[in-house]
Structures are given as structure tokens and as C-alpha cells.
Motif scaffolding. Structure first.
Motif, PDB file in Angstrom:
ATOM      1  N   ARG A 102       0.638  -1.256  -0.056  1.00 16.20           N
ATOM      2  CA  ARG A 102       0.039   0.176   0.244  1.00 16.20           C
ATOM      3  C   ARG A 102       1.038   1.475  -0.662  1.00 16.20           C
ATOM      4  N   ASP A 103       2.440   1.194  -0.214  1.00 11.20           N
ATOM      5  CA  ASP A 103       3.143   2.265  -0.270  1.00 11.20           C
ATOM      6  C   ASP A 103       3.160   2.992   1.031  1.00 11.20           C
ATOM      7  N   GLU A 104       2.998   2.084   2.051  1.00 12.90           N
ATOM      8  CA  GLU A 104       3.354   2.866   3.516  1.00 12.90           C
ATOM      9  C   GLU A 104       4.549   3.558   4.224  1.00 12.90           C
ATOM     10  N   THR A 105       5.173   3.807   4.560  1.00 15.76           N
ATOM     11  CA  THR A 105       6.196   4.363   5.093  1.00 15.76           C
ATOM     12  C   THR A 105       6.318   3.676   6.094  1.00 15.76           C
ATOM     13  N   PHE A 106       8.037   2.923   6.136  1.00 16.76           N
ATOM     14  CA  PHE A 106       8.021   2.539   8.256  1.00 16.76           C
ATOM     15  C   PHE A 106       9.653   3.347   8.390  1.00 16.76           C
ATOM     16  N   ASP A 107       9.071   3.408   9.268  1.00 11.74           N
ATOM     17  CA  ASP A 107      10.550   4.250  10.304  1.00 11.74           C
ATOM     18  C   ASP A 107      11.483   3.174  10.660  1.00 11.74           C
ATOM     19  N   PHE A 108      12.542   4.020  11.053  1.00 11.35           N
ATOM     20  CA  PHE A 108      13.507   2.926  11.925  1.00 11.35           C
ATOM     21  C   PHE A 108      13.091   3.386  13.115  1.00 11.35           C
ATOM     22  N   PRO A 109      13.995   1.919  13.955  1.00 12.08           N
ATOM     23  CA  PRO A 109      13.476   2.028  15.190  1.00 12.08           C
ATOM     24  C   PRO A 109      13.775   3.317  16.361  1.00 12.08           C
ATOM     25  N   PRO A 110      13.434   3.630  17.681  1.00 10.74           N
ATOM     26  CA  PRO A 110      13.607   5.452  17.698  1.00 10.74           C
ATOM     27  C   PRO A 110      15.322   5.179  18.395  1.00 10.74           C
ATOM     28  N   ASN A 111      16.163   5.980  18.007  1.00  7.52           N
ATOM     29  CA  ASN A 111      17.491   6.170  18.838  1.00  7.52           C
ATOM     30  C   ASN A 111      18.126   5.066  17.693  1.00  7.52           C
ATOM     31  N   TYR A 112      17.775   5.169  16.251  1.00  9.97           N
ATOM     32  CA  TYR A 112      18.348   4.477  15.503  1.00  9.97           C
ATOM     33  C   TYR A 112      18.869   5.401  14.268  1.00  9.97           C
ATOM     34  N   THR A 113      20.631   5.286  13.806  1.00 13.18           N
ATOM     35  CA  THR A 113      20.390   5.789  12.439  1.00 13.18           C
ATOM     36  C   THR A 113      20.932   5.275  11.532  1.00 13.18           C
ATOM     37  N   PRO A 114      20.473   4.920  10.783  1.00 13.38           N
ATOM     38  CA  PRO A 114      21.081   4.122   9.800  1.00 13.38           C
ATOM     39  C   PRO A 114      22.206   4.396   8.652  1.00 13.38           C
ATOM     40  N   ILE A 115      22.930   2.952   8.405  1.00 11.22           N
ATOM     41  CA  ILE A 115      24.117   4.032   7.632  1.00 11.22           C
ATOM     42  C   ILE A 115      23.587   3.998   6.334  1.00 11.22           C
ATOM     43  N   GLN A 116      24.220   4.118   5.784  1.00 17.35           N
ATOM     44  CA  GLN A 116      23.932   4.770   3.733  1.00 17.35           C
ATOM     45  C   GLN A 116      24.293   3.677   3.855  1.00 17.35           C
ATOM     46  N   THR A 117      23.548   3.527   2.929  1.00 15.78           N
ATOM     47  CA  THR A 117      23.717   2.587   2.186  1.00 15.78           C
ATOM     48  C   THR A 117      24.395   2.124   0.758  1.00 15.78           C
ATOM     49  N   GLN A 118      24.206   3.171   0.467  1.00 13.22           N
ATOM     50  CA  GLN A 118      25.127   3.190  -0.965  1.00 13.22           C
ATOM     51  C   GLN A 118      25.676   4.659  -1.655  1.00 13.22           C
ATOM     52  N   ASN A 119      26.552   4.795  -1.595  1.00  9.86           N
ATOM     53  CA  ASN A 119      27.694   6.084  -2.337  1.00  9.86           C
ATOM     54  C   ASN A 119      26.741   6.414  -3.777  1.00  9.86           C
ATOM     55  N   PHE A 120      26.293   7.422  -4.127  1.00 13.47           N
ATOM     56  CA  PHE A 120      25.249   7.666  -5.540  1.00 13.47           C
ATOM     57  C   PHE A 120      26.703   8.248  -6.553  1.00 13.47           C
ATOM     58  N   THR A 121      27.667   8.770  -6.119  1.00 12.22           N
ATOM     59  CA  THR A 121      28.220   8.920  -6.724  1.00 12.22           C
ATOM     60  C   THR A 121      29.384   8.000  -7.411  1.00 12.22           C
ATOM     61  N   THR A 122      29.472   7.378  -6.595  1.00  6.45           N
ATOM     62  CA  THR A 122      30.672   6.204  -7.107  1.00  6.45           C
ATOM     63  C   THR A 122      30.453   4.827  -6.785  1.00  6.45           C
ATOM     64  N   GLY A 123      29.228   4.674  -7.119  1.00  3.36           N
ATOM     65  CA  GLY A 123      28.183   3.751  -6.982  1.00  3.36           C
ATOM     66  C   GLY A 123      28.499   2.793  -5.837  1.00  3.36           C
ATOM     67  N   SER A 124      29.201   2.694  -4.780  1.00  4.21           N
ATOM     68  CA  SER A 124      29.822   1.650  -4.333  1.00  4.21           C
ATOM     69  C   SER A 124      28.731   1.554  -2.926  1.00  4.21           C
ATOM     70  N   THR A 125      28.036   0.212  -2.242  1.00  2.00           N
ATOM     71  CA  THR A 125      27.135  -0.288  -1.270  1.00  2.00           C
ATOM     72  C   THR A 125      27.913  -0.759  -0.326  1.00  2.00           C
ATOM     73  N   ASN A 126      27.025  -1.594   0.661  1.00  2.00           N
ATOM     74  CA  ASN A 126      27.933  -2.390   1.643  1.00  2.00           C
ATOM     75  C   ASN A 126      26.680  -3.624   1.232  1.00  2.00           C
ATOM     76  N   ASP A 127      25.920  -3.527   0.625  1.00  2.00           N
ATOM     77  CA  ASP A 127      24.627  -5.089   0.842  1.00  2.00           C
ATOM     78  C   ASP A 127      25.262  -5.771  -1.000  1.00  2.00           C
ATOM     79  N   PRO A 128      25.837  -6.646  -0.861  1.00  2.00           N
ATOM     80  CA  PRO A 128      26.235  -7.089  -2.424  1.00  2.00           C
ATOM     81  C   PRO A 128      24.843  -7.721  -3.219  1.00  2.00           C
ATOM     82  N   ARG A 129      23.962  -7.257  -2.836  1.00  2.00           N
ATOM     83  CA  ARG A 129      22.988  -7.358  -3.683  1.00  2.00           C
ATOM     84  C   ARG A 129      22.799  -6.444  -5.028  1.00  2.00           C
TER      85      ARG A 129
END
Length: 191
Positions: A102-129
Motif C-alpha cells: 500500500r506504499d506506507e512508510t516504514f520508520d526506523f526504530p527510535p535512536n537508530y541512525t541508518p548507515i548510508q547503504t549506497q554512495n550514488f556518486t561512486t556506486g559503492s554499497t555495503n549490500d552485495p545484492r
């Protein structure tokens, strides 16, 4: 003692053993002992502590299989977003997937800061998929193949792995040059 009395005692003893064998559980004795100890611990716990820990008990029920099931449908959601959504009251895998559809938004847990998974300038990512596998590699420089290399009289089976890679790149490049000379339509695309 009479032989009939002995046969009755033996029959009763064997009957007792058979009844006990049929009534015993299929669980290993150590697992039966562990469940009995857990039930004794839970019975000693005060009722207020049981009510206060309801939220933590619900959070403990989120398994990696549940997260994987949601991630199969919603691969762009972060694992912590999925875990937090599954930890909500009355949440299940089906409900979280319906929310995603239904395209609802999903929040992160309180006091959690997500690590940036992809750097769009270089295309590098932490997720191998999510690694961009479509990128141009110059195979000539990657495998050190030069235009003046000559593999015409070389047997492919005599080469080691790196030399075979060089040979295949050299052969593909030579065949493409010949094809470009013969096919005007293809050569016009490159100009």
C-alpha cells in the motif's frame, strides 16, 4: 510358589513396562527436564513482571525467517525497518507486506541512525545484492592485452588461466575487428 503365581507376576511386570513404554513422550529426557524447569521459573515470576515484559517478549518473536520473508517482497527496506515494523503490536509478516504494497512508510526504530547503504556518486554499497554490476571495464587494461599480441599459433589447452583470459579477449577483439570491416551497418553504429 506355584508356577501360575510366577507367571502372573511376570505378566503384570511386562504389562507395566509396556504401558509405560506406550505412555512415554517422544521427547528426549533432557528437553522434558528443560521445559519443566522453565515452567517452574515462570510460575515463580510475579504477575506484574509478566505484564511489564510483554513488549520485550513480542520483540523476541521476530525471527530471521520473518525478516527474510518480508525482504523477499520488499528488498529496498532496511532490515531494521522490517524488524521494527514486525515488533509493533498485532504485526505479522502478512500485515507488514500489505503495508508495503500500500506504499506506507516504514520508520526506523527510535535512536537508530541508518548507515548510508549506497554512495550514488561512486556506486559503492555495503549490500552485495545492490552492487551495480553493469559497468564498463576495459578488459584490455584489466588483463594486460595489447594490440600487438599474437596468439595465432598457440594451443588454448596449453595455456594457464590468466593466459586463457588474455587469449579469449584477444580472439574476441580480432573477430570484432573482422566483423566491423565486413559489416557496414555495424561499423556505422560506432561512428
Amino acid at each position: 510358589m506355584d508356577s501360575s503365581v510366577v507367571s502372573i507376576i511376570i505378566t503384570l511386570f511386562l504389562g507395566f513396562i509396556l504401558v509405560r513404554w506406550f505412555l512415554q513422550s517422544d521427547q528426549h529426557p533432557s528437553s522434558v527436564r528443560a521445559t519443566q524447569q522453565n515452567s517452574m521459573r515462570n510460575s515463580r515470576r510475579p504477575r506484574n513482571a509478566n505484564n511489564n515484559n510483554r513488549n520485550t517478549a513480542n520483540r523476541a518473536t521476530v525471527s530471521p525467517q520473518m525478516i527474510q520473508a518480508v525482504q523477499n517482497i520488499a528488498p529496498n527496506l532496511h532490515v531494521e525497518q522490517i524488524r521494527y515494523a514486525l515488533q509493533q503490536p498485532n504485526a505479522s509478516v502478512e500485515i507488514v507486506i500489505e503495508r508495503y504494497l500500500r506504499d506506507e512508510t516504514f520508520d526506523f526504530p527510535p535512536n537508530y541512525t541508518p548507515i548510508q547503504t549506497q554512495n550514488f556518486t561512486t556506486g559503492s554499497t555495503n549490500d552485495p545484492r545492490k552492487v551495480n554490476m553493469i559497468r564498463s571495464d576495459n578488459l584490455l587494461t584489466k588483463f594486460n592485452v595489447h594490440d600487438n599480441d599474437d596468439f595465432t599459433n598457440v594451443e588454448f589447452t596449453d595455456l594457464d588461466m590468466n593466459e586463457r583470459k588474455k587469449y579469449l579477449i584477444w580472439k574476441a577483439r580480432r573477430e570484432m575487428k573482422e566483423r566491423l570491416q565486413n559489416d557496414n551497418e555495424l561499423s556505422s553504429l560506432l561512428n
